[in-house]
Motif scaffolding. Structure first.
Motif, PDB file in Angstrom:
ATOM      1  N   CYS A  51     -38.873  -5.786  58.280  1.00 40.15           N
ATOM      2  CA  CYS A  51     -38.501  -6.917  59.148  1.00 40.15           C
ATOM      3  C   CYS A  51     -37.058  -7.327  58.896  1.00 40.15           C
ATOM      4  O   CYS A  51     -36.301  -7.601  59.841  1.00 40.15           O
ATOM      5  CB  CYS A  51     -39.420  -8.118  58.903  1.00 40.15           C
ATOM      6  N   LEU A  52     -36.667  -7.361  57.637  1.00 33.35           N
ATOM      7  CA  LEU A  52     -35.294  -7.750  57.290  1.00 33.35           C
ATOM      8  C   LEU A  52     -34.279  -6.725  57.791  1.00 33.35           C
ATOM      9  O   LEU A  52     -33.158  -7.090  58.164  1.00 33.35           O
ATOM     10  CB  LEU A  52     -35.168  -7.961  55.781  1.00 33.35           C
ATOM     11  N   LEU A  53     -34.659  -5.458  57.816  1.00 27.27           N
ATOM     12  CA  LEU A  53     -33.769  -4.429  58.362  1.00 27.27           C
ATOM     13  C   LEU A  53     -33.586  -4.607  59.869  1.00 27.27           C
ATOM     14  O   LEU A  53     -32.495  -4.382  60.396  1.00 27.27           O
ATOM     15  CB  LEU A  53     -34.291  -3.027  58.044  1.00 27.27           C
ATOM     16  N   TYR A  54     -34.641  -5.024  60.562  1.00 29.92           N
ATOM     17  CA  TYR A  54     -34.496  -5.344  61.991  1.00 29.92           C
ATOM     18  C   TYR A  54     -33.625  -6.579  62.162  1.00 29.92           C
ATOM     19  O   TYR A  54     -32.777  -6.627  63.042  1.00 29.92           O
ATOM     20  CB  TYR A  54     -35.863  -5.550  62.657  1.00 29.92           C
ATOM     21  N   LEU A  70     -30.073   4.843  55.488  1.00 33.84           N
ATOM     22  CA  LEU A  70     -31.147   3.886  55.766  1.00 33.84           C
ATOM     23  C   LEU A  70     -32.090   3.761  54.579  1.00 33.84           C
ATOM     24  O   LEU A  70     -32.473   2.654  54.193  1.00 33.84           O
ATOM     25  CB  LEU A  70     -31.938   4.276  57.017  1.00 33.84           C
ATOM     26  N   LEU A  71     -32.472   4.876  53.973  1.00 34.92           N
ATOM     27  CA  LEU A  71     -33.424   4.809  52.871  1.00 34.92           C
ATOM     28  C   LEU A  71     -32.835   4.114  51.645  1.00 34.92           C
ATOM     29  O   LEU A  71     -33.547   3.398  50.938  1.00 34.92           O
ATOM     30  CB  LEU A  71     -33.941   6.204  52.525  1.00 34.92           C
ATOM     31  N   ILE A  72     -31.554   4.297  51.409  1.00 38.64           N
ATOM     32  CA  ILE A  72     -30.909   3.582  50.302  1.00 38.64           C
ATOM     33  C   ILE A  72     -30.932   2.086  50.571  1.00 38.64           C
ATOM     34  O   ILE A  72     -31.292   1.283  49.706  1.00 38.64           O
ATOM     35  CB  ILE A  72     -29.464   4.105  50.086  1.00 38.64           C
ATOM     36  N   GLU A  73     -30.573   1.703  51.798  1.00 31.63           N
ATOM     37  CA  GLU A  73     -30.588   0.278  52.153  1.00 31.63           C
ATOM     38  C   GLU A  73     -32.001  -0.293  52.083  1.00 31.63           C
ATOM     39  O   GLU A  73     -32.225  -1.383  51.537  1.00 31.63           O
ATOM     40  CB  GLU A  73     -30.002   0.080  53.554  1.00 31.63           C
ATOM     41  N   TRP A  74     -32.965   0.439  52.646  1.00 32.10           N
ATOM     42  CA  TRP A  74     -34.350  -0.030  52.668  1.00 32.10           C
ATOM     43  C   TRP A  74     -34.877  -0.218  51.243  1.00 32.10           C
ATOM     44  O   TRP A  74     -35.520  -1.224  50.932  1.00 32.10           O
ATOM     45  CB  TRP A  74     -35.211   0.957  53.436  1.00 32.10           C
TER      46      TRP A  74
END
Length: 170
Positions: A51-54, A70-74
């Protein structure tokens, strides 16, 4: 659901049945039991971080491609939320295996790479994110869910549901 219906109606949301469908699916996430019948919190934090990534704009569609960036950020967002909401002696902060177990949720659809179906079905090989990435290129969420996650008001309702359920199980 009555409180959510009242809240959603007050915001003028016209697609309340769709929102309520995902509220119920988020409340009923398939989780493993740990100590003293305590549910595992991993999927709740995984979805909360999604949700926070959205919210940040890092995700914009129902397609979630497993790029390095993306996976590092997630994982960073997941780790921060884990430390904020869960960090305890009973649960280990793990990202890869809970991500794999999202396959049992009706709104979550892995895109398995060609000829990798057998590997993907071998649960013991999917404990690490690196193994999961070998077998899948990403995830496709239900389109209606991704639409809800792109809207601040409905995303906040879903985040609140995840936190309420998380507090109940911890």
């Amino acid at each position: 659901a009555g409180d959510i219906a009242g809240f959603a109606g007050g915001l003028g949301m016209t697609n309340l049945p769709v929102l309520l469908k995902y509220v119920e699916q988020f409340r009923g996430l398939h989780t493993s039991f740990t100590y003293a019948q305590n549910h595992s919190p991993h999927k709740f934090i995984l979805l909360y971080s999604l949700c926070l990534l959205y919210a940040s704009g890092s995700l914009k569609t129902e397609q979630i491609n497993f790029s390095d960036e993306l996976l590092i950020e997630w994982q960073m967002v997941f780790r921060r939320q884990w430390q904020r909401w869960v960090a305890n002696d009973y649960h280990q902060e793990k990202f890869g295996m809970p991500l794999y177990h999202m396959k049992f949720e009706p709104f979550w659809h892995f895109r398995v790479k060609p000829d990798m179906e057998d590997m993907f079905e071998q649960k013991n090989r999917m404990k690490a994110l690196s193994s999961l990435r070998q077998a899948v290129s990403g995830v496709e969420l239900d389109l209606p869910l991704s639409c809800l996650l792109r809207q601040e008001e409905t995303r906040q309702v879903l985040q609140d549901v995840l936190l309420a359920r998380l507090f109940k199980i911890l």
